[in-house]
Design a protein around this motif. Structure first.
Motif, PDB file in Angstrom:
ATOM      1  N   VAL A 175       3.748 -75.300  19.829  1.00 15.27           N
ATOM      2  CA  VAL A 175       2.778 -74.626  20.699  1.00 15.27           C
ATOM      3  C   VAL A 175       1.508 -75.483  20.741  1.00 15.27           C
ATOM      4  N   PRO A 176       1.347 -76.318  21.763  1.00 12.68           N
ATOM      5  CA  PRO A 176       0.124 -77.116  21.873  1.00 12.68           C
ATOM      6  C   PRO A 176      -1.109 -76.223  21.965  1.00 12.68           C
ATOM      7  N   THR A 177      -2.187 -76.686  21.392  1.00 11.10           N
ATOM      8  CA  THR A 177      -3.409 -75.881  21.329  1.00 11.10           C
ATOM      9  C   THR A 177      -4.000 -75.612  22.703  1.00 11.10           C
ATOM     10  N   GLY A 178      -3.998 -76.606  23.581  1.00 12.17           N
ATOM     11  CA  GLY A 178      -4.634 -76.472  24.887  1.00 12.17           C
ATOM     12  C   GLY A 178      -4.149 -75.276  25.692  1.00 12.17           C
ATOM     13  N   PRO A 179      -2.838 -75.118  25.892  1.00 11.04           N
ATOM     14  CA  PRO A 179      -2.356 -73.965  26.668  1.00 11.04           C
ATOM     15  C   PRO A 179      -2.709 -72.618  26.035  1.00 11.04           C
ATOM     16  N   VAL A 180      -2.780 -72.563  24.706  1.00 13.17           N
ATOM     17  CA  VAL A 180      -3.140 -71.298  24.053  1.00 13.17           C
ATOM     18  C   VAL A 180      -4.572 -70.928  24.397  1.00 13.17           C
ATOM     19  N   PHE A 181      -5.482 -71.895  24.356  1.00 12.48           N
ATOM     20  CA  PHE A 181      -6.869 -71.596  24.700  1.00 12.48           C
ATOM     21  C   PHE A 181      -7.004 -71.241  26.184  1.00 12.48           C
ATOM     22  N   LYS A 182      -6.206 -71.867  27.044  1.00 12.33           N
ATOM     23  CA  LYS A 182      -6.252 -71.507  28.467  1.00 12.33           C
ATOM     24  C   LYS A 182      -5.792 -70.063  28.664  1.00 12.33           C
ATOM     25  N   ALA A 183      -4.744 -69.680  27.955  1.00  6.41           N
ATOM     26  CA  ALA A 183      -4.281 -68.286  28.049  1.00  6.41           C
ATOM     27  C   ALA A 183      -5.329 -67.334  27.488  1.00  6.41           C
ATOM     28  N   PHE A 184      -6.006 -67.749  26.429  1.00  7.03           N
ATOM     29  CA  PHE A 184      -7.087 -66.936  25.859  1.00  7.03           C
ATOM     30  C   PHE A 184      -8.214 -66.757  26.871  1.00  7.03           C
ATOM     31  N   ASP A 185      -8.581 -67.829  27.571  1.00  5.47           N
ATOM     32  CA  ASP A 185      -9.669 -67.754  28.543  1.00  5.47           C
ATOM     33  C   ASP A 185      -9.315 -66.844  29.721  1.00  5.47           C
ATOM     34  N   ARG A 186      -8.030 -66.771  30.066  1.00  2.40           N
ATOM     35  CA  ARG A 186      -7.623 -65.901  31.170  1.00  2.40           C
ATOM     36  C   ARG A 186      -7.812 -64.421  30.835  1.00  2.40           C
ATOM     37  N   SER A 187      -7.980 -64.121  29.534  1.00  3.47           N
ATOM     38  CA  SER A 187      -8.223 -62.727  29.134  1.00  3.47           C
ATOM     39  C   SER A 187      -9.691 -62.342  29.253  1.00  3.47           C
ATOM     40  N   ASP A 188     -10.510 -63.267  29.801  1.00  4.01           N
ATOM     41  CA  ASP A 188     -11.949 -63.030  29.977  1.00  4.01           C
ATOM     42  C   ASP A 188     -12.603 -62.633  28.654  1.00  4.01           C
ATOM     43  N   PRO A 210      -8.901 -60.272  12.584  1.00  2.00           N
ATOM     44  CA  PRO A 210      -7.729 -60.756  13.304  1.00  2.00           C
ATOM     45  C   PRO A 210      -7.725 -62.266  13.509  1.00  2.00           C
ATOM     46  N   ASN A 211      -6.662 -62.742  14.132  1.00  2.00           N
ATOM     47  CA  ASN A 211      -6.605 -64.059  14.745  1.00  2.00           C
ATOM     48  C   ASN A 211      -6.637 -63.814  16.249  1.00  2.00           C
ATOM     49  N   ASP A 212      -7.745 -64.153  16.896  1.00  2.00           N
ATOM     50  CA  ASP A 212      -7.910 -63.846  18.314  1.00  2.00           C
ATOM     51  C   ASP A 212      -6.970 -64.646  19.214  1.00  2.00           C
ATOM     52  N   LEU A 213      -6.358 -65.700  18.682  1.00  2.00           N
ATOM     53  CA  LEU A 213      -5.431 -66.497  19.492  1.00  2.00           C
ATOM     54  C   LEU A 213      -3.989 -66.008  19.380  1.00  2.00           C
ATOM     55  N   GLU A 214      -3.763 -64.985  18.553  1.00  2.00           N
ATOM     56  CA  GLU A 214      -2.389 -64.533  18.321  1.00  2.00           C
ATOM     57  C   GLU A 214      -1.749 -63.974  19.592  1.00  2.00           C
ATOM     58  N   MET A 215      -2.455 -63.118  20.313  1.00  2.00           N
ATOM     59  CA  MET A 215      -1.880 -62.516  21.515  1.00  2.00           C
ATOM     60  C   MET A 215      -1.591 -63.556  22.591  1.00  2.00           C
ATOM     61  N   PRO A 216      -2.540 -64.453  22.935  1.00  2.00           N
ATOM     62  CA  PRO A 216      -2.203 -65.461  23.945  1.00  2.00           C
ATOM     63  C   PRO A 216      -1.084 -66.391  23.504  1.00  2.00           C
ATOM     64  N   ALA A 217      -1.018 -66.712  22.206  1.00  2.00           N
ATOM     65  CA  ALA A 217       0.072 -67.575  21.731  1.00  2.00           C
ATOM     66  C   ALA A 217       1.409 -66.868  21.857  1.00  2.00           C
ATOM     67  N   LYS A 218       1.458 -65.573  21.546  1.00  2.00           N
ATOM     68  CA  LYS A 218       2.705 -64.822  21.671  1.00  2.00           C
ATOM     69  C   LYS A 218       3.148 -64.704  23.124  1.00  2.00           C
ATOM     70  N   SER A 219       2.178 -64.685  24.044  1.00  2.00           N
ATOM     71  CA  SER A 219       2.548 -64.618  25.457  1.00  2.00           C
ATOM     72  C   SER A 219       3.229 -65.903  25.916  1.00  2.00           C
ATOM     73  N   LEU A 220       2.903 -67.021  25.273  1.00  2.00           N
ATOM     74  CA  LEU A 220       3.518 -68.299  25.601  1.00  2.00           C
ATOM     75  C   LEU A 220       4.800 -68.540  24.817  1.00  2.00           C
ATOM     76  N   ALA A 221       4.878 -68.006  23.622  1.00  2.15           N
ATOM     77  CA  ALA A 221       6.041 -68.223  22.746  1.00  2.15           C
ATOM     78  C   ALA A 221       6.394 -66.905  22.078  1.00  2.15           C
ATOM     79  N   PRO A 222       7.270 -66.108  22.688  1.00  4.73           N
ATOM     80  CA  PRO A 222       7.646 -64.806  22.101  1.00  4.73           C
ATOM     81  C   PRO A 222       8.275 -64.927  20.721  1.00  4.73           C
ATOM     82  N   GLU A 223       8.739 -66.122  20.378  1.00  2.00           N
ATOM     83  CA  GLU A 223       9.315 -66.325  19.049  1.00  2.00           C
ATOM     84  C   GLU A 223       8.303 -66.045  17.941  1.00  2.00           C
ATOM     85  N   ILE A 224       7.017 -66.197  18.265  1.00  2.00           N
ATOM     86  CA  ILE A 224       5.975 -65.904  17.275  1.00  2.00           C
ATOM     87  C   ILE A 224       5.980 -64.432  16.925  1.00  2.00           C
TER      88      ILE A 224
END
Length: 279
Positions: A175-188, A210-224
């Motif tokens: 899971v590259p870091t860049g796409p996770v932060f982009k998904a996080f930013d889309r959550s406003d 919490p880990n605030d990046l957990e939800m956006p990372a799971k949206s990109l990789a459901p395996e998490i």
């Protein structure tokens, strides 16, 4: 030949705010390091050379952009060193896994070459140099329990953080870091709200952070999500969470249970200790 450990970095907590004007996200994270990771060896050589081996070495870039070589060149330049070195990286930390592998290797290279070349800089000075290599490099220079804020450059060492036993697992996806932060930013996201300092009951405090990046990372990789569900269902697990931007997950476990949990996972798993801050 000299050697230096490069321990895996685990974000026990990770609060992230909306990006600043410069594009960087402010963070507030409590970080510990495992007794598992990579190792660097160094010996004399006429120039800078990097040799890699180990189970995850094939996933690491071996060009001039490799963080170990960048760290070596940065120290050479800053300290006015003309000597070379042959560095052997024994790679065990999965790549793009949220365990700070590249940053841990760069930090270990700074510590190792600092001794090998007789530079003898303090850890604080090495951390300042490491900040130019990546946001996680300064905390990895210290490799002990700490709180990191800002971009990662504001560090408070936690001298009273307790030893913990745990498990690291990786669901087998990068899971590259860049796409996770982009998904996080889309959550406003809102502006960063820093957490209160840890209370005496460290586990109770962790359960609220919490880990605030957990939800956006799971949206990109459901395996998490599957990995976290598996961990949470195991007897002896006190807390299960994703580390960093994923995909690796960790559990804090009751004493004596972590080895059986790691052995039961059908994939990459390590029973580890997270050394405390009193050492």
């Amino acid at each position: 030949m000299l050697s230096e450990a490069a321990p895996a970095k685990i974000n026990l907590t990770l609060r992230v705010g909306a990006p600043r004007e410069d594009g960087y996200h402010p963070i507030d994270s409590l970080v510990v390091f495992a007794d598992f990771g990579d190792r660097l060896d160094v010996r004399e050589a006429p120039g800078l050379m990097l040799v890699m081996g180990g189970p995850t070495a094939r996933d690491v870039p071996d060009d001039n952009d490799n963080l170990v070589l960048r760290a070596a060149r940065a120290l050479q330049s800053a300290a006015g060193i003309e000597a070379g070195a042959q560095i052997h990286l024994h790679k065990h930390i999965p790549v793009e896994a949220g365990l700070g592998g590249g940053s841990a290797d760069a930090a270990a290279a700074l510590r190792l070459l600092n001794t090998f070349w007789g530079v003898n800089w303090s850890l604080d000075r090495l951390a300042q140099l490491g900040a130019g290599l990546g946001a996680d490099v300064p905390c990895c220079v210290y490799s002990q329990p700490l709180r990191m804020r800002g971009r990662g450059e504001w560090i408070d060492i936690l001298s009273n953080w307790p030893d913990m036993q745990g498990v690291l697992i990786n669901p087998g996806v990068a899971v590259p870091t860049g796409p996770v932060f982009k998904a996080f930013d889309r959550s406003d996201p809102a502006a960063l709200v820093e957490s209160d300092p840890p209370a005496r009951d460290h586990l109770a405090w962790l359960s609220t952070q919490p880990n605030d990046l957990e939800m956006p990372a799971k949206s990109l990789a459901p395996e998490i999500a599957d990995a976290l569900d598996w961990l949470a269902a195991q007897p002896g697990v006190i807390l299960a969470r994703m580390s960093g931007s994923g995909a690796s997950c960790f559990a804090v476990c009751e004493p004596g249970t972590h080895e059986a949990i790691a052995a039961a996972y059908p994939g990459f798993a390590k029973a580890v200790r997270f050394p405390g801050g009193s050492r």
